[in-house]
Write a protein that holds these residues in place. Structure first.
Motif, PDB file in Angstrom:
ATOM      1  N   GLU A  25       0.833  -1.212   0.000  1.00 55.42           N
ATOM      2  CA  GLU A  25       0.000   0.000   0.000  1.00 55.42           C
ATOM      3  C   GLU A  25       0.869   1.264   0.000  1.00 55.42           C
ATOM      4  OE1 GLU A  25      -3.196   2.108   3.007  1.00 55.42           O
ATOM      5  OE2 GLU A  25      -3.047  -0.083   3.034  1.00 55.42           O
ATOM      6  N   VAL A  26       1.890   1.282   0.837  1.00 52.24           N
ATOM      7  CA  VAL A  26       2.774   2.455   0.918  1.00 52.24           C
ATOM      8  C   VAL A  26       3.568   2.600  -0.383  1.00 52.24           C
ATOM      9  CG1 VAL A  26       4.763   3.445   2.141  1.00 52.24           C
ATOM     10  CG2 VAL A  26       2.863   2.452   3.437  1.00 52.24           C
ATOM     11  N   LYS A  27       3.988   1.486  -0.972  1.00 50.89           N
ATOM     12  CA  LYS A  27       4.729   1.521  -2.240  1.00 50.89           C
ATOM     13  C   LYS A  27       3.879   2.162  -3.338  1.00 50.89           C
ATOM     14  CE  LYS A  27       7.635   0.272  -5.561  1.00 50.89           C
ATOM     15  NZ  LYS A  27       8.682   1.188  -5.942  1.00 50.89           N
ATOM     16  N   LYS A  28       2.575   1.860  -3.357  1.00 50.34           N
ATOM     17  CA  LYS A  28       1.678   2.455  -4.360  1.00 50.34           C
ATOM     18  C   LYS A  28       1.587   3.964  -4.185  1.00 50.34           C
ATOM     19  CE  LYS A  28      -1.295  -1.519  -5.096  1.00 50.34           C
ATOM     20  NZ  LYS A  28      -2.422  -2.218  -4.521  1.00 50.34           N
ATOM     21  N   GLU A  29       1.645   4.419  -2.935  1.00 49.75           N
ATOM     22  CA  GLU A  29       1.538   5.857  -2.657  1.00 49.75           C
ATOM     23  C   GLU A  29       2.854   6.598  -2.837  1.00 49.75           C
ATOM     24  OE1 GLU A  29      -0.288   6.428   1.166  1.00 49.75           O
ATOM     25  OE2 GLU A  29      -1.995   5.158   0.648  1.00 49.75           O
ATOM     26  N   MET A  30       3.960   5.873  -2.760  1.00 49.38           N
ATOM     27  CA  MET A  30       5.288   6.499  -2.867  1.00 49.38           C
ATOM     28  C   MET A  30       6.131   5.739  -3.901  1.00 49.38           C
ATOM     29  SD  MET A  30       5.971   6.734   1.254  1.00 49.38           S
ATOM     30  CE  MET A  30       7.119   8.094   1.331  1.00 49.38           C
ATOM     31  N   PRO A  31       5.631   5.569  -5.126  1.00 54.55           N
ATOM     32  CA  PRO A  31       6.304   4.683  -6.087  1.00 54.55           C
ATOM     33  C   PRO A  31       7.723   5.106  -6.454  1.00 54.55           C
ATOM     34  CG  PRO A  31       4.618   5.981  -7.177  1.00 54.55           C
ATOM     35  CD  PRO A  31       4.473   6.227  -5.705  1.00 54.55           C
ATOM     36  N   ASP A  32       7.989   6.407  -6.482  1.00 54.08           N
ATOM     37  CA  ASP A  32       9.317   6.879  -6.890  1.00 54.08           C
ATOM     38  C   ASP A  32      10.278   6.988  -5.713  1.00 54.08           C
ATOM     39  OD1 ASP A  32       8.302   7.074  -9.458  1.00 54.08           O
ATOM     40  OD2 ASP A  32       7.679   9.152  -9.165  1.00 54.08           O
ATOM     41  N   GLU A  33       9.784   6.737  -4.515  1.00 49.68           N
ATOM     42  CA  GLU A  33      10.602   6.935  -3.319  1.00 49.68           C
ATOM     43  C   GLU A  33      11.052   5.634  -2.676  1.00 49.68           C
ATOM     44  OE1 GLU A  33       8.903  10.045  -0.718  1.00 49.68           O
ATOM     45  OE2 GLU A  33       7.413  10.267  -2.296  1.00 49.68           O
ATOM     46  N   LEU A  34      10.487   4.500  -3.120  1.00 48.75           N
ATOM     47  CA  LEU A  34      10.772   3.220  -2.478  1.00 48.75           C
ATOM     48  C   LEU A  34      11.235   2.166  -3.462  1.00 48.75           C
ATOM     49  CD1 LEU A  34       7.872   2.455   0.030  1.00 48.75           C
ATOM     50  CD2 LEU A  34      10.235   2.996   0.550  1.00 48.75           C
ATOM     51  N   GLU A  35      12.216   1.394  -3.025  1.00 50.36           N
ATOM     52  CA  GLU A  35      12.614   0.168  -3.703  1.00 50.36           C
ATOM     53  C   GLU A  35      12.323  -0.940  -2.694  1.00 50.36           C
ATOM     54  OE1 GLU A  35      16.772  -2.119  -4.491  1.00 50.36           O
ATOM     55  OE2 GLU A  35      16.744   0.022  -4.942  1.00 50.36           O
ATOM     56  N   VAL A  36      11.407  -1.824  -3.029  1.00 46.07           N
ATOM     57  CA  VAL A  36      10.938  -2.837  -2.077  1.00 46.07           C
ATOM     58  C   VAL A  36      11.495  -4.211  -2.431  1.00 46.07           C
ATOM     59  CG1 VAL A  36       8.901  -4.045  -1.194  1.00 46.07           C
ATOM     60  CG2 VAL A  36       8.819  -1.569  -1.548  1.00 46.07           C
ATOM     61  N   GLU A  37      11.983  -4.892  -1.413  1.00 44.89           N
ATOM     62  CA  GLU A  37      12.416  -6.279  -1.559  1.00 44.89           C
ATOM     63  C   GLU A  37      11.713  -7.103  -0.486  1.00 44.89           C
ATOM     64  OE1 GLU A  37      16.446  -9.053  -1.583  1.00 44.89           O
ATOM     65  OE2 GLU A  37      16.641  -6.910  -1.269  1.00 44.89           O
ATOM     66  N   LYS A  38      11.050  -8.172  -0.909  1.00 46.03           N
ATOM     67  CA  LYS A  38      10.365  -9.067   0.030  1.00 46.03           C
ATOM     68  C   LYS A  38      11.243 -10.295   0.217  1.00 46.03           C
ATOM     69  CE  LYS A  38       5.996  -7.280  -1.547  1.00 46.03           C
ATOM     70  NZ  LYS A  38       4.875  -7.449  -2.452  1.00 46.03           N
ATOM     71  N   ILE A  39      11.554 -10.588   1.467  1.00 38.64           N
ATOM     72  CA  ILE A  39      12.482 -11.669   1.766  1.00 38.64           C
ATOM     73  C   ILE A  39      11.786 -12.719   2.623  1.00 38.64           C
ATOM     74  CG2 ILE A  39      14.661 -12.257   2.893  1.00 38.64           C
ATOM     75  CD1 ILE A  39      15.173  -9.050   2.313  1.00 38.64           C
ATOM     76  N   ASP A  40      11.695 -13.915   2.084  1.00 39.81           N
ATOM     77  CA  ASP A  40      11.143 -15.059   2.813  1.00 39.81           C
ATOM     78  C   ASP A  40      12.307 -15.677   3.586  1.00 39.81           C
ATOM     79  OD1 ASP A  40      10.278 -17.559   3.657  1.00 39.81           O
ATOM     80  OD2 ASP A  40       9.190 -17.988   1.805  1.00 39.81           O
ATOM     81  N   ILE A  41      12.260 -15.602   4.911  1.00 42.46           N
ATOM     82  CA  ILE A  41      13.398 -16.075   5.702  1.00 42.46           C
ATOM     83  C   ILE A  41      13.561 -17.593   5.631  1.00 42.46           C
ATOM     84  CG2 ILE A  41      13.362 -14.083   7.242  1.00 42.46           C
ATOM     85  CD1 ILE A  41      12.243 -16.086   9.400  1.00 42.46           C
TER      86      ILE A  41
END
Length: 85
Positions: A25-41
């Motif tokens: 949700e936050v990534k959609k609102e701040m698309p140019d400000e975030l690089e998101v990586e999802k890590i499955d431990i």
């Protein structure tokens, strides 16, 4: 400046879907400000160990763990803004 956000999760974690939903949700609102990586431990145990994580969900910003557990949206947005400095 783009903030690197890493969200650490586990398939067996009942709280992790909420953390992923919040990050998306936050990534959609701040698309140019975030690089998101999802890590499955369960898959990347070394990265979780490198961060010293003992619990998930956890959220790191620019390589620093800022939250263990799911923060409120306001807390996450504020932490992202602070990390841009």
């Amino acid at each position: 400046m783009v903030v690197k956000l890493e969200v650490f999760t586990s398939p067996s974690c009942p709280y992790c879907p909420m953390a992923i939903e919040l990050v998306d949700e936050v990534k959609k609102e701040m698309p140019d400000e975030l690089e998101v990586e999802k890590i499955d431990i369960a898959v990347d145990q070394k990265k979780a160990a490198d961060y010293g994580l003992m619990a998930v969900p956890a959220i790191a910003l620019n390589g620093v763990v800022r939250f263990v557990g799911t923060p409120s949206k306001e807390e996450l947005v504020e932490a992202i803004k602070e990390s841009k400095v």
